[in-house]
Design a protein around this motif. Sequence first.
Motif, mmCIF file in Angstrom:
data_model
loop_
_atom_site.group_PDB
_atom_site.id
_atom_site.type_symbol
_atom_site.label_atom_id
_atom_site.label_comp_id
_atom_site.label_asym_id
_atom_site.label_seq_id
_atom_site.Cartn_x
_atom_site.Cartn_y
_atom_site.Cartn_z
ATOM 1 N N GLU A 134 0.945 2.115 8.940
ATOM 2 C CA GLU A 134 0.027 1.299 8.128
ATOM 3 C C GLU A 134 0.003 -0.145 8.640
ATOM 4 N N LYS A 139 0.828 -1.215 0.000
ATOM 5 C CA LYS A 139 0.000 0.000 0.000
ATOM 6 C C LYS A 139 0.859 1.261 0.000
ATOM 7 N N GLN A 197 2.733 1.939 -3.247
ATOM 8 C CA GLN A 197 1.841 2.510 -4.269
ATOM 9 C C GLN A 197 1.599 3.987 -4.008
ATOM 10 N N ARG A 198 1.364 4.322 -2.743
ATOM 11 C CA ARG A 198 1.048 5.720 -2.427
ATOM 12 C C ARG A 198 2.235 6.645 -2.678
ATOM 13 N N PHE A 199 3.445 6.127 -2.514
ATOM 14 C CA PHE A 199 4.637 6.978 -2.673
ATOM 15 C C PHE A 199 5.261 6.863 -4.063
ATOM 16 N N SER A 240 5.305 5.986 7.601
ATOM 17 C CA SER A 240 3.994 5.627 7.059
ATOM 18 C C SER A 240 3.813 4.113 7.063
#
Lengths: 281, 65
Positions: free
Chosen positions: B53, B27, B30-32, B49
């Motif tokens: 998470e 996750k 993907q976000r970074f 993060s």
Amino acid sequence: MVTLDTYLSSIRNLPSLPTTYVELKKTCDNPRKGADDIASVISNDQSLATRLLQMANSAFYGFPRKVETVSDAVGKIGITQIQSLVLATSVMDSFKFISPHVLDMKRFWKHSLSCAVAAGLLARKESLGVDPETLFVGGLLHDIGRLVIYLKTPAEAKKLIEHCLEERTLEVPTEVKYFGFDHAQIGAGLIEKWNLPRTLVDMVRHHHAPSHAKENQRIVYLVHVADFVVSGLRMGDSGEIFVAPLDVTHHFKFPLAPQDIAQLVSEIEVDTKQLFDIFCK
Amino acid sequence: MPDSSEIPSADQYEGIPPEFVVLAMEKVSQRFQFCDLNDPIVQTIQQMSLNREATNLMKGESLPW
């Protein structure tokens, strides 16, 4: 393609600058009016007065003695700073009728408040020649353009997010494709329309690219850093799916050493939790 | 996709079952994905993060407070 002004003017229910703020600004700008007159304007709005008192008594200010009255709060916090806080709370109220089916407003404001607190904390660590409240308001309103998009075209806004998710693209360039402008330009346009200070316009317009700011670059950069930190750690939700890149342009010096970031984050969390109860409940 | 070698492997998270760490890594990566992962500040935030998470996933919360 329509101009930004036409885009903003075409929004039928676009909020106007809240009347309490307009009245307060008029009073503050009048040299014959004093702190009691200012307190009286604020006190006419009971919910605003209550929130200001709660804020004055929060850890964000950390005054050693309880602030009992609005006059006391004006005296302790300062006239310019009070104006900023009134602006922030009034604008939050203006957008509260956005449907929860379109956007989770609590999570949106949690993101914005976290960014506001982070920007305020960063401002206190540097001598910028501006009040931390100015950055607080910049942080709080940096994504206001997103709310304008959700207000004007909620269905398209949802489609845009789905598009970003499917195509794995950032929202800013996608917004430009969809609307001709990104949310930062739209937000800055609204703030300009309201005749608010240039510093605030710059913080909103350039929060994704502080190196593009011609003035107030350091201030804009701190709001950008605050946004990056709280987005990266998913404090609330701005609606952005991916973390927008940190502007690492060489002349920007990051305000903290990597080992100090954890301390900042814990301060952001403590202050935001308290302010969230004041602003969003 | 970013180079996942920037962040520690799943077995380095004491007390968090590796399956949550792996899911969290996916996750967070993907976000970074649009960030410069060579930048030490970005690495620090990404690592923090990931910790949050993974902890949230373990607690059954998909989002922090």
